[in-house]
Design a protein around this motif. Structure first.
Motif, mmCIF file in Angstrom:
data_model
loop_
_atom_site.group_PDB
_atom_site.id
_atom_site.type_symbol
_atom_site.label_atom_id
_atom_site.label_comp_id
_atom_site.label_asym_id
_atom_site.label_seq_id
_atom_site.Cartn_x
_atom_site.Cartn_y
_atom_site.Cartn_z
ATOM 1 N N ALA A 1 40.032 36.677 45.293
ATOM 2 C CA ALA A 1 39.325 37.529 46.126
ATOM 3 C C ALA A 1 40.138 38.649 46.536
ATOM 4 N N SER A 2 40.713 39.522 45.535
ATOM 5 C CA SER A 2 41.397 40.728 45.667
ATOM 6 C C SER A 2 40.410 41.766 45.819
ATOM 7 N N PRO A 3 40.711 42.850 46.684
ATOM 8 C CA PRO A 3 39.999 43.986 46.915
ATOM 9 C C PRO A 3 40.289 45.017 46.061
ATOM 10 N N ASN A 4 41.112 44.717 45.018
ATOM 11 C CA ASN A 4 41.554 46.052 44.199
ATOM 12 C C ASN A 4 41.581 45.502 42.633
ATOM 13 N N ILE A 5 41.502 46.484 41.744
ATOM 14 C CA ILE A 5 41.424 46.120 40.434
ATOM 15 C C ILE A 5 42.371 47.273 39.801
ATOM 16 N N VAL A 6 43.005 46.780 38.548
ATOM 17 C CA VAL A 6 43.633 47.863 37.870
ATOM 18 C C VAL A 6 42.713 48.279 37.001
ATOM 19 N N ASP A 7 42.508 49.546 36.968
ATOM 20 C CA ASP A 7 41.257 50.144 35.907
ATOM 21 C C ASP A 7 41.717 49.992 34.498
ATOM 22 N N LEU A 8 40.921 49.419 33.724
ATOM 23 C CA LEU A 8 40.944 49.336 32.369
ATOM 24 C C LEU A 8 41.477 50.462 31.662
ATOM 25 N N GLU A 9 40.903 51.529 32.028
ATOM 26 C CA GLU A 9 41.193 52.892 31.353
ATOM 27 C C GLU A 9 42.299 53.614 31.808
ATOM 28 N N THR A 10 42.518 53.752 33.120
ATOM 29 C CA THR A 10 43.437 54.662 33.775
ATOM 30 C C THR A 10 44.849 53.686 34.111
ATOM 31 N N GLY A 11 44.840 52.582 34.052
ATOM 32 C CA GLY A 11 45.840 51.772 34.521
ATOM 33 C C GLY A 11 46.179 51.615 35.994
ATOM 34 N N ARG A 12 45.288 52.537 36.726
ATOM 35 C CA ARG A 12 45.813 52.586 38.238
ATOM 36 C C ARG A 12 44.792 51.724 39.121
ATOM 37 N N TYR A 13 45.583 51.507 40.249
ATOM 38 C CA TYR A 13 44.571 50.376 41.024
ATOM 39 C C TYR A 13 43.582 51.256 41.821
ATOM 40 N N ARG A 14 42.259 50.713 41.981
ATOM 41 C CA ARG A 14 41.223 51.066 42.768
ATOM 42 C C ARG A 14 40.536 50.115 43.271
ATOM 43 N N SER A 15 39.580 50.450 44.298
ATOM 44 C CA SER A 15 38.702 49.471 44.979
ATOM 45 C C SER A 15 37.921 48.630 44.002
ATOM 46 N N ALA B 1 43.666 42.920 40.554
ATOM 47 C CA ALA B 1 43.482 42.022 39.333
ATOM 48 C C ALA B 1 43.584 42.877 38.249
ATOM 49 N N ALA B 2 43.880 42.480 37.143
ATOM 50 C CA ALA B 2 43.653 43.227 35.966
ATOM 51 C C ALA B 2 42.921 42.733 34.827
ATOM 52 N N PRO B 3 41.715 43.384 33.962
ATOM 53 C CA PRO B 3 41.214 42.756 33.182
ATOM 54 C C PRO B 3 42.013 42.167 31.975
ATOM 55 N N GLU B 4 42.818 42.887 31.442
ATOM 56 C CA GLU B 4 43.673 42.610 30.286
ATOM 57 C C GLU B 4 44.566 41.531 30.794
ATOM 58 N N SER B 5 44.979 41.073 31.759
ATOM 59 C CA SER B 5 45.726 39.999 32.180
ATOM 60 C C SER B 5 44.824 38.726 31.809
ATOM 61 N N TYR B 6 43.618 38.696 32.009
ATOM 62 C CA TYR B 6 42.987 37.232 31.694
ATOM 63 C C TYR B 6 43.207 36.951 30.269
ATOM 64 N N LEU B 7 42.981 37.856 29.445
ATOM 65 C CA LEU B 7 43.329 37.593 27.993
ATOM 66 C C LEU B 7 44.755 37.049 27.939
#
Length: 509
Positions: free
Chosen positions: A122-136, A385-391
């Motif tokens: 239930a994270s409010p933030n994600i590491v954007d897959l393209e920029t690598g920066r945190y965003r909502s 959360a980071a999308p690439e981390s799931y892999l």
């Protein structure tokens, strides 16, 4: 005759051997951080907390049910649970259940000691897959992570890992959270319901997906994630009202207690574990008083603070051992359980992330936790959360499950006949039939981890695992959608429910 019986026995051993190197539900339990006397002492403490200290914040139906079974409300309004009632519920609780997938190939047999890995956070933030920066985080991000998880063999269930910060209305939030994860993966899912008045609408969505009114109850593929307490020893009143409505409708429940040692739980790990177990069992008792046949899994999930700052430190060794101890307590009662493991403090997938996640998840798995949540994807102590981390974590989870499976020792695997053939023959095992048979049965091959020589790695671009994972995540989001969600069903859902995700987001070209 003796030789033939030996051959028959070896054939049976091979028949019963795993078809693949790892699979959901391997039995754990080798790691026991608590001695038998420790377990007894913590159990006594749990009973004292429930019977003598009691809980604040109980709603009227809970008070009525508990006091009718011997409980009491003291002068300061705290509800006390009698040990006899707690022990009765422990004896009668389900020892196993099926966490149904939307498709049968994802059904999970949940039982004491059988290990499964899943997401959560239930994270409010994600590491954007393209920029690598945190965003909502957005509801589309929640759906995209589900699509990634749908392709990963070692992540067995998908608990919602992000908060859709772009949806404010509570009903739309609950409906769209459930829709986003269910449309993204055919695996078993866990979702939240923020307000009791939204329960019927969410279950109606489940029924519509299942094929008609009452169909969800036959195969409940979505579990309610209930943070029913606000530690220390105070119930979350709205969460209790949600339970009041959800359990009669057949929703399975994960009862989460997540006190933070040194802040909302004792700084001592033994005390933090005891409080978490007491809080989880209080929820279990209540669920059983609502419906004795309910499916409920306890989630004593003690968290740890960095006592220098008071901040949560999810990647610590203390966090790892506390989760394993909570698992051991649940197994003492013979109950399937859920703990958090893998909530690294690292902000991105780096070396710190790797060692913190591997330590925590390994201990929880070796302790025999039934449903390990937050085991993949999470960062910054659940703030991202980071999308690439799931892999990346899918590779890690496979390796950990391989350690849980252990080593099979029998006449065939001891290999005396094979050694005899090789030393009297070609002198190596590379082409032997046993080696070929063991390749997929005994050995797991990572999806992303690099095993090339340095020269071959450099010729291939010298990419680190994070960049390889990002490339694979982009490919999945471009090409993959779960095929269990036909267009006709999607159209009917959109006609009936306030779905915010666009068709383009759900069905990318």
């Amino acid at each position: 005759m003796t030789r033939r019986r030996g051959r028959d026995r070896r054939r049976e051993e091979r028949r019963q051997a795993p078809a693949a190197a790892v699979s959901p539900g391997s039995p754990g339990g080798c790691y026991r951080p608590l001695s038998d006397s420790d377990v007894t002492a913590i159990h006594r403490c749990v009973m004292r907390l429930m019977e003598e200290v009691g809980f604040a914040g109980a709603i009227p139906p809970m008070v009525e049910r508990v006091t009718a079974r011997g409980g009491r409300v003291c002068g300061n309004g705290r509800l006390h649970f009698p040990a006899t009632l707690v022990e009765e519920v422990l004896r009668s609780s389900r020892r196993s259940f099926v966490a149904w997938g939307q498709t049968r190939d994802h059904d999970l047999d949940i039982a004491d000691g059988r290990v499964h890995f899943g997401s959560g956070g239930a994270s409010p933030n994600i590491v954007d897959l393209e920029t690598g920066r945190y965003r909502s985080a957005t509801v589309r991000d929640l759906h995209d992570i589900a699509r990634i998880v749908d392709t990963l063999d070692n992540i067995h269930f998908y608990d919602r890992s992000l908060v859709a910060c772009d949806i404010e209305d509570p009903l739309a939030f609950d409906v769209n959270t459930a829709y986003a994860i269910l449309a993204g993966t055919s695996k078993h899912v866990g979702t939240s319901i923020t307000e009791a008045r939204n329960v019927e609408a969410v279950v109606a969505l489940f029924d519509a997906i299942a094929g008609g009114e009452g169909r969800y109850r036959q195969r409940p593929f979505a579990m309610l994630l209930s943070c029913h307490v606000v530690p220390p020893l105070r119930f979350a009143e709205e969460a209790l009202w949600v339970l009041e409505r959800a359990i009669p409708l057949g929703m399975p429940v994960m009862l989460v207690s997540a006190g933070q040692a040194g802040a909302t739980a004792p700084a001592t790990l033994a005390g933090a574990v005891a409080q978490a177990v007491a809080e989880a069992l209080a929820g279990l008792v209540y669920c059983h008083l609502i419906d004795p046949d309910c499916v409920a899994i306890i989630g004593p999930k003690p968290l740890v603070s960095d006592l220098r700052t008071g901040a949560m430190c999810g990647g610590s060794g203390e966090q790892a051992v506390a989760a394993a101890a909570a698992t051991q307590m649940a197994r003492h009662y013979g109950l399937p359980c859920s703990v958090m493991a893998g909530i690294t403090d690292a902000k991105v997938p780096d070396a710190q992330s790797g060692y913190e996640k591997a330590c925590a998840v390994t201990l929880a798995a070796q302790a025999g936790c039934s449903m390990i949540t937050q085991s993949c994807g999470m960062h910054a102590s659940l703030l991202g959360a980071a999308p690439e981390s799931y892999l990346i974590d899918n590779d890690m989870l496979g390796a950990i499950m391989r350690t849980v499976r252990g080593i099979e020792v029998n006449d065939d695997t001891l290999s005396v006949d094979t050694v005899t053939e090789v030393v009297n023959g070609e002198g190596h095992y590379l082409g032997h039939s046993q080696t070929l048979g063991a390749m997929t049965r005994d050995y797991l091959y990572p999806r992303l981890a690099d095993r090339q020589s340095p020269g071959a790695w450099e010729e291939a671009g010298a990419l680190d695992i994070r960049e390889r994972a990002r490339q694979e995540a982009r490919r999945i989001l471009r090409d993959h959608r779960a095929d269990h969600f036909p267009q006709a069903l999607d159209r009917r859902l959109r006609e009936r429910f306030p779905i915010c995700l666009t068709l383009e987001a759900v069905r990318p070209r």
